[in-house]
Design a protein around this motif. Structure first.
Motif, PDB file in Angstrom:
ATOM      1  N   LEU A 165      -4.619  22.323   2.105  1.00  0.00           N
ATOM      2  CA  LEU A 165      -4.875  21.209   3.006  1.00  0.00           C
ATOM      3  C   LEU A 165      -5.883  20.239   2.406  1.00  0.00           C
ATOM      4  O   LEU A 165      -5.688  19.022   2.456  1.00  0.00           O
ATOM      5  N   SER A 166      -6.951  20.753   1.806  1.00  0.00           N
ATOM      6  CA  SER A 166      -7.956  19.868   1.222  1.00  0.00           C
ATOM      7  C   SER A 166      -7.392  19.113   0.021  1.00  0.00           C
ATOM      8  O   SER A 166      -7.706  17.937  -0.182  1.00  0.00           O
ATOM      9  N   GLU A 167      -6.535  19.766  -0.764  1.00  0.00           N
ATOM     10  CA  GLU A 167      -5.901  19.075  -1.893  1.00  0.00           C
ATOM     11  C   GLU A 167      -4.972  17.976  -1.391  1.00  0.00           C
ATOM     12  O   GLU A 167      -4.936  16.880  -1.955  1.00  0.00           O
ATOM     13  N   ALA A 168      -4.234  18.245  -0.333  1.00  0.00           N
ATOM     14  CA  ALA A 168      -3.333  17.252   0.231  1.00  0.00           C
ATOM     15  C   ALA A 168      -4.123  16.068   0.783  1.00  0.00           C
ATOM     16  O   ALA A 168      -3.716  14.908   0.617  1.00  0.00           O
ATOM     17  N   GLN A 169      -5.256  16.345   1.409  1.00  0.00           N
ATOM     18  CA  GLN A 169      -6.078  15.265   1.955  1.00  0.00           C
ATOM     19  C   GLN A 169      -6.670  14.419   0.829  1.00  0.00           C
ATOM     20  O   GLN A 169      -6.753  13.196   0.946  1.00  0.00           O
ATOM     21  N   ALA A 170      -7.087  15.049  -0.264  1.00  0.00           N
ATOM     22  CA  ALA A 170      -7.635  14.301  -1.391  1.00  0.00           C
ATOM     23  C   ALA A 170      -6.563  13.420  -2.027  1.00  0.00           C
ATOM     24  O   ALA A 170      -6.819  12.262  -2.376  1.00  0.00           O
ATOM     25  N   LEU A 191      -4.096   7.985  -2.746  1.00  0.00           N
ATOM     26  CA  LEU A 191      -2.946   7.092  -2.580  1.00  0.00           C
ATOM     27  C   LEU A 191      -3.279   5.920  -1.666  1.00  0.00           C
ATOM     28  O   LEU A 191      -2.868   4.786  -1.922  1.00  0.00           O
ATOM     29  N   GLN A 192      -4.024   6.191  -0.602  1.00  0.00           N
ATOM     30  CA  GLN A 192      -4.419   5.108   0.304  1.00  0.00           C
ATOM     31  C   GLN A 192      -5.315   4.097  -0.404  1.00  0.00           C
ATOM     32  O   GLN A 192      -5.198   2.894  -0.182  1.00  0.00           O
ATOM     33  N   LEU A 193      -6.190   4.566  -1.282  1.00  0.00           N
ATOM     34  CA  LEU A 193      -7.046   3.660  -2.033  1.00  0.00           C
ATOM     35  C   LEU A 193      -6.215   2.761  -2.945  1.00  0.00           C
ATOM     36  O   LEU A 193      -6.433   1.548  -3.002  1.00  0.00           O
ATOM     37  N   GLN A 194      -5.243   3.347  -3.639  1.00  0.00           N
ATOM     38  CA  GLN A 194      -4.363   2.549  -4.496  1.00  0.00           C
ATOM     39  C   GLN A 194      -3.573   1.532  -3.683  1.00  0.00           C
ATOM     40  O   GLN A 194      -3.419   0.381  -4.093  1.00  0.00           O
ATOM     41  N   GLU A 195      -3.083   1.935  -2.521  1.00  0.00           N
ATOM     42  CA  GLU A 195      -2.320   1.021  -1.669  1.00  0.00           C
ATOM     43  C   GLU A 195      -3.192  -0.128  -1.167  1.00  0.00           C
ATOM     44  O   GLU A 195      -2.734  -1.271  -1.109  1.00  0.00           O
ATOM     45  N   ARG A 196      -4.441   0.170  -0.800  1.00  0.00           N
ATOM     46  CA  ARG A 196      -5.342  -0.892  -0.342  1.00  0.00           C
ATOM     47  C   ARG A 196      -5.647  -1.883  -1.457  1.00  0.00           C
ATOM     48  O   ARG A 196      -5.705  -3.093  -1.226  1.00  0.00           O
ATOM     49  N   LYS A 197      -5.837  -1.377  -2.684  1.00  0.00           N
ATOM     50  CA  LYS A 197      -6.098  -2.278  -3.806  1.00  0.00           C
ATOM     51  C   LYS A 197      -4.889  -3.165  -4.078  1.00  0.00           C
ATOM     52  O   LYS A 197      -5.042  -4.371  -4.307  1.00  0.00           O
ATOM     53  N   ALA A 198      -3.693  -2.585  -4.045  1.00  0.00           N
ATOM     54  CA  ALA A 198      -2.475  -3.370  -4.270  1.00  0.00           C
ATOM     55  C   ALA A 198      -2.285  -4.398  -3.157  1.00  0.00           C
ATOM     56  O   ALA A 198      -1.889  -5.546  -3.416  1.00  0.00           O
TER      57      ALA A 198
END
Length: 82
Positions: free
Chosen positions: A42-47, A52-59
């Motif tokens: 679960l912690s790996e999935a959250q990380a 991915l969310q950070l990359q999407e926000r930058k794009a």
């Protein structure tokens, strides 16, 4: 102190599983839950999701800035470009 029906039923089920005709059975993998492995997954999935969310926000920020730049060019609000 008397035991409840559930306690006696659970005890009978335990006896059936692990002491059938006097031979103990090996516990199955499904009988136990590995909480540490589940928490690690679960912690790996959250990380991964956070990365991915950070990359999407930058794009998205790049796309928004490009769109604002184009709108400014169209309406002449960016000044003269040479």
């Amino acid at each position: 102190m008397s035991t409840s029906y559930a306690d006696s039923a659970q005890a009978r089920e335990w006896d059936k599983r692990f002491d059938d005709w006097g031979r103990p059975k090996a516990p199955k993998e499904d009988d136990f839950h590995d909480y540490e492995a589940a928490a690690l997954a679960l912690s790996e999935a959250q990380a991964l999701r956070a990365a991915l969310q950070l990359q999407e926000r930058k794009a998205a920020a790049k796309r928004i800035n490009a769109a604002v730049e184009q709108i400014g060019d169209f309406f002449g609000m960016n000044g003269e470009k040479t």
